[in-house]
Design an enzyme around this catalytic site. Structure first.
Site, PDB file in Angstrom:
ATOM      1  N   ASN A   1       0.824  -1.213   0.000  1.00 13.97           N
ATOM      2  CA  ASN A   1       0.000   0.000   0.000  1.00 13.97           C
ATOM      3  C   ASN A   1       0.861   1.267   0.000  1.00 13.97           C
ATOM      4  O   ASN A   1       0.510   2.265  -0.620  1.00 13.97           O
ATOM      5  CB  ASN A   1      -0.936   0.004   1.207  1.00 13.97           C
ATOM      6  N   VAL A   2       1.984   1.216   0.701  1.00 13.71           N
ATOM      7  CA  VAL A   2       2.898   2.359   0.712  1.00 13.71           C
ATOM      8  C   VAL A   2       3.464   2.578  -0.682  1.00 13.71           C
ATOM      9  O   VAL A   2       3.553   3.712  -1.169  1.00 13.71           O
ATOM     10  CB  VAL A   2       4.039   2.136   1.727  1.00 13.71           C
ATOM     11  N   VAL A   3       3.851   1.503  -1.361  1.00 18.11           N
ATOM     12  CA  VAL A   3       4.375   1.609  -2.714  1.00 18.11           C
ATOM     13  C   VAL A   3       3.323   2.218  -3.645  1.00 18.11           C
ATOM     14  O   VAL A   3       3.627   3.090  -4.470  1.00 18.11           O
ATOM     15  CB  VAL A   3       4.817   0.230  -3.241  1.00 18.11           C
ATOM     16  N   THR A   4       2.081   1.777  -3.498  1.00 16.22           N
ATOM     17  CA  THR A   4       0.984   2.293  -4.320  1.00 16.22           C
ATOM     18  C   THR A   4       0.805   3.792  -4.137  1.00 16.22           C
ATOM     19  O   THR A   4       0.724   4.553  -5.111  1.00 16.22           O
ATOM     20  CB  THR A   4      -0.335   1.570  -3.976  1.00 16.22           C
TER      21      THR A   4
ATOM     22  N   ASP B   1       3.377   0.941 -10.063  1.00 13.40           N
ATOM     23  CA  ASP B   1       2.169   0.120 -10.106  1.00 13.40           C
ATOM     24  C   ASP B   1       2.505  -1.353 -10.302  1.00 13.40           C
ATOM     25  O   ASP B   1       1.723  -2.231  -9.941  1.00 13.40           O
ATOM     26  CB  ASP B   1       1.256   0.612 -11.235  1.00 13.40           C
TER      27      ASP B   1
ATOM     28  N   GLY C   1       2.406  -4.900  -6.760  1.00 14.65           N
ATOM     29  CA  GLY C   1       2.025  -6.300  -6.918  1.00 14.65           C
ATOM     30  C   GLY C   1       3.157  -7.235  -6.534  1.00 14.65           C
ATOM     31  O   GLY C   1       2.929  -8.285  -5.915  1.00 14.65           O
TER      32      GLY C   1
ATOM     33  N   ARG D   1       3.075 -10.025  -3.552  1.00 14.95           N
ATOM     34  CA  ARG D   1       3.412 -11.443  -3.739  1.00 14.95           C
ATOM     35  C   ARG D   1       4.524 -11.876  -2.793  1.00 14.95           C
ATOM     36  O   ARG D   1       4.491 -12.965  -2.228  1.00 14.95           O
ATOM     37  CB  ARG D   1       3.822 -11.701  -5.197  1.00 14.95           C
TER      38      ARG D   1
ATOM     39  N   ASP E   1      -5.368   0.279  -4.927  1.00 17.31           N
ATOM     40  CA  ASP E   1      -4.622   0.272  -6.183  1.00 17.31           C
ATOM     41  C   ASP E   1      -5.486   0.775  -7.334  1.00 17.31           C
ATOM     42  O   ASP E   1      -5.042   1.597  -8.146  1.00 17.31           O
ATOM     43  CB  ASP E   1      -4.116  -1.140  -6.470  1.00 17.31           C
TER      44      ASP E   1
ATOM     45  N   ASP F   1      -4.868   4.225  -9.401  1.00 14.11           N
ATOM     46  CA  ASP F   1      -4.702   4.191 -10.858  1.00 14.11           C
ATOM     47  C   ASP F   1      -5.549   5.262 -11.522  1.00 14.11           C
ATOM     48  O   ASP F   1      -5.105   5.952 -12.445  1.00 14.11           O
ATOM     49  CB  ASP F   1      -5.095   2.815 -11.414  1.00 14.11           C
TER      50      ASP F   1
END
Length: 200
Positions: free
Chosen positions: A29-32, A66, A70, A74, A87, A91
């Site tokens: 979620n942080v990366v998103t 994005d 993912g 994973r 996400d 987007d």
């Protein structure tokens, strides 16, 4: 289409990065959120000023986040339902910022109404494409068909924008109208797909 053919190759690059981020306790979620915020800031800062090539490079880098969220999900073994909703929402925000910033550039900075029209059609169609799919799935229908999914739309848009920024003539106008036509056609495809799913 790009998701199907490019995903295995891309995963070989992003999965090790995702594993590294998990080891450093970075959540998907942080990366998103970071990728979205940086994409938006880059788009609204660079594109309206006419810095198309630089903007394309910077925005592309952050849009690739994005793919990383993912990979992080994973590697961590969980993504969660909220992560999928976040996400999807991010987007839409990133797409809106990119298309909206280029729309501002086309109409205000360069005064080209035809480019602005193509960008407006593409922006509206992109939001409808996503909405139709989500709404259809909520109704138990299927609406996944389409020649211009998000990856294809962004590739066409950013390649055309970047080449225009390098001074290549006509490429942006061709890219924008191809994108607009393909996006509108994809809306129709998804509506037809949802109808046939209901009928079946």
């Amino acid at each position: 289409m790009l998701n199907v053919f490019a995903r295995p190759s891309v995963s070989r690059i992003t999965d090790p990065v995702g594993a590294w981020l998990v080891r450093h306790r970075v959540s998907p979620n942080v990366v998103t959120v970071v990728g979205t915020v940086c994409s938006v800031v880059a788009a609204v800062t660079l594109f309206p000023r006419g810095w198309l090539f630089t903007g394309t490079l910077v925005v592309t880098v952050f849009l690739l986040f994005d793919l990383l969220d993912g990979a992080v999900a994973r590697a961590s073994g969980h993504g969660g339902d909220f992560g999928a909703v976040l996400d999807a929402g991010c987007d839409r925000i990133a797409d809106g910022a990119v298309f909206g910033s280029l729309l501002w550039w086309a109409l205000v900075t360069s005064g080209n109404e035809m480019r602005g029209l193509a960008l407006l059609l593409s922006l509206v169609a992109a939001q409808v494409i996503s909405y139709v799919k989500a709404r259809a799935e909520a109704q138990g229908l299927s609406a996944t068909a389409g020649v211009a999914e998000r990856a294809e739309r962004l590739v066409v848009l950013l390649v055309g924008t970047g080449l225009h920024g390098l001074g290549v003539p006509y490429v942006l106008d061709v890219a924008l109208w191809v994108l607009a036509a393909a996006s509108v056609f994809t809306v129709v495809q998804r509506l037809v797909g949802a109808y046939r799913s209901r009928a079946g």
